[in-house]
Design a protein around this motif. Sequence first.
Motif, PDB file in Angstrom:
ATOM      1  N   LEU A   6      62.573 -39.760  -5.783  1.00  0.00           N
ATOM      2  CA  LEU A   6      63.413 -38.903  -4.962  1.00  0.00           C
ATOM      3  C   LEU A   6      64.777 -38.765  -5.606  1.00  0.00           C
ATOM      4  O   LEU A   6      65.247 -39.667  -6.301  1.00  0.00           O
ATOM      5  N   SER A   7      65.431 -37.645  -5.361  1.00  0.00           N
ATOM      6  CA  SER A   7      66.775 -37.461  -5.886  1.00  0.00           C
ATOM      7  C   SER A   7      67.715 -38.436  -5.186  1.00  0.00           C
ATOM      8  O   SER A   7      67.440 -38.920  -4.080  1.00  0.00           O
ATOM      9  N   ALA A   8      68.832 -38.719  -5.840  1.00  0.00           N
ATOM     10  CA  ALA A   8      69.811 -39.646  -5.272  1.00  0.00           C
ATOM     11  C   ALA A   8      70.294 -39.162  -3.907  1.00  0.00           C
ATOM     12  O   ALA A   8      70.584 -39.966  -3.018  1.00  0.00           O
ATOM     13  N   PHE A   9      70.350 -37.847  -3.734  1.00  0.00           N
ATOM     14  CA  PHE A   9      70.816 -37.284  -2.462  1.00  0.00           C
ATOM     15  C   PHE A   9      69.911 -37.712  -1.309  1.00  0.00           C
ATOM     16  O   PHE A   9      70.383 -38.166  -0.262  1.00  0.00           O
ATOM     17  N   PHE A  10      68.603 -37.583  -1.493  1.00  0.00           N
ATOM     18  CA  PHE A  10      67.672 -37.932  -0.422  1.00  0.00           C
ATOM     19  C   PHE A  10      67.622 -39.445  -0.195  1.00  0.00           C
ATOM     20  O   PHE A  10      67.483 -39.907   0.941  1.00  0.00           O
TER      21      PHE A  10
END
Length: 242
Positions: A6-10
């Motif tokens: 997952l991206s760091a944002f999620f």
Amino acid sequence: MSPLFLSAFFLECIFLICQELKLDPAVGYHATELVQRFMVKHLSDLLVTPETSAAAASEPRNLEDSIFDQLKEKFPLILFSCVQLANKMSLNHHMIDTGTAVSFLHLLGLSVSKKTILESELMVFKGLEFRLIYPNPLTSVETLLEVLGHNDPSVPVKRLYHLCRHVLQFITLQKAAIYDSLLKVTTQRASPSKEQREKFVTVTEDCMLLGVGVIAVAVFILYIRKWEQVTSSHTHTLHLMK
């Protein structure tokens, strides 16, 4: 199957949800495992739906758009469902009922009913083939620190644990980049092959190995003189656990 990061944002969203709901930090790490495993299965299923197949027969770009359209509205709820399931599997008793969940999601701009929340949890549960127990990196860190404290009482485990939590969160948020660099260094190739990436999955999913790395970083920061001793001890422990 290659890992899905997952991206760091999620990932940060998951940690913030746990923080806002005052859940145990381990719930966040468990939830990230559930999300990643569910999404691998869910994306595989989406690739064989009639809508996606039709898009794939047209252009690759249409395929991406089709998958994005099917995910964009329900993905935030999928994240929350994974947090809910992870929390239900934890040993603490701070459960989030559906009423509280509806109110919390409303604050985030999501208008959903109790029924929708339960249906989302069931979808994730089924997608995970009813398996919710997976290794948790924070639990691995705690286990290794307990062993370290037993073997060397002079090590201030509580102080190390506090730093380890920050190190682990940083590594988790940057996991894709860190493991990609590690893979390239290990294979000595700028573009590792598909086979090499698939073999590397065992490394990316090894929570104990990650735990050893996290503690090694924390010890290096706080007690560099003990770094070699601690890493040697944990390497031995890791071999015994294999």
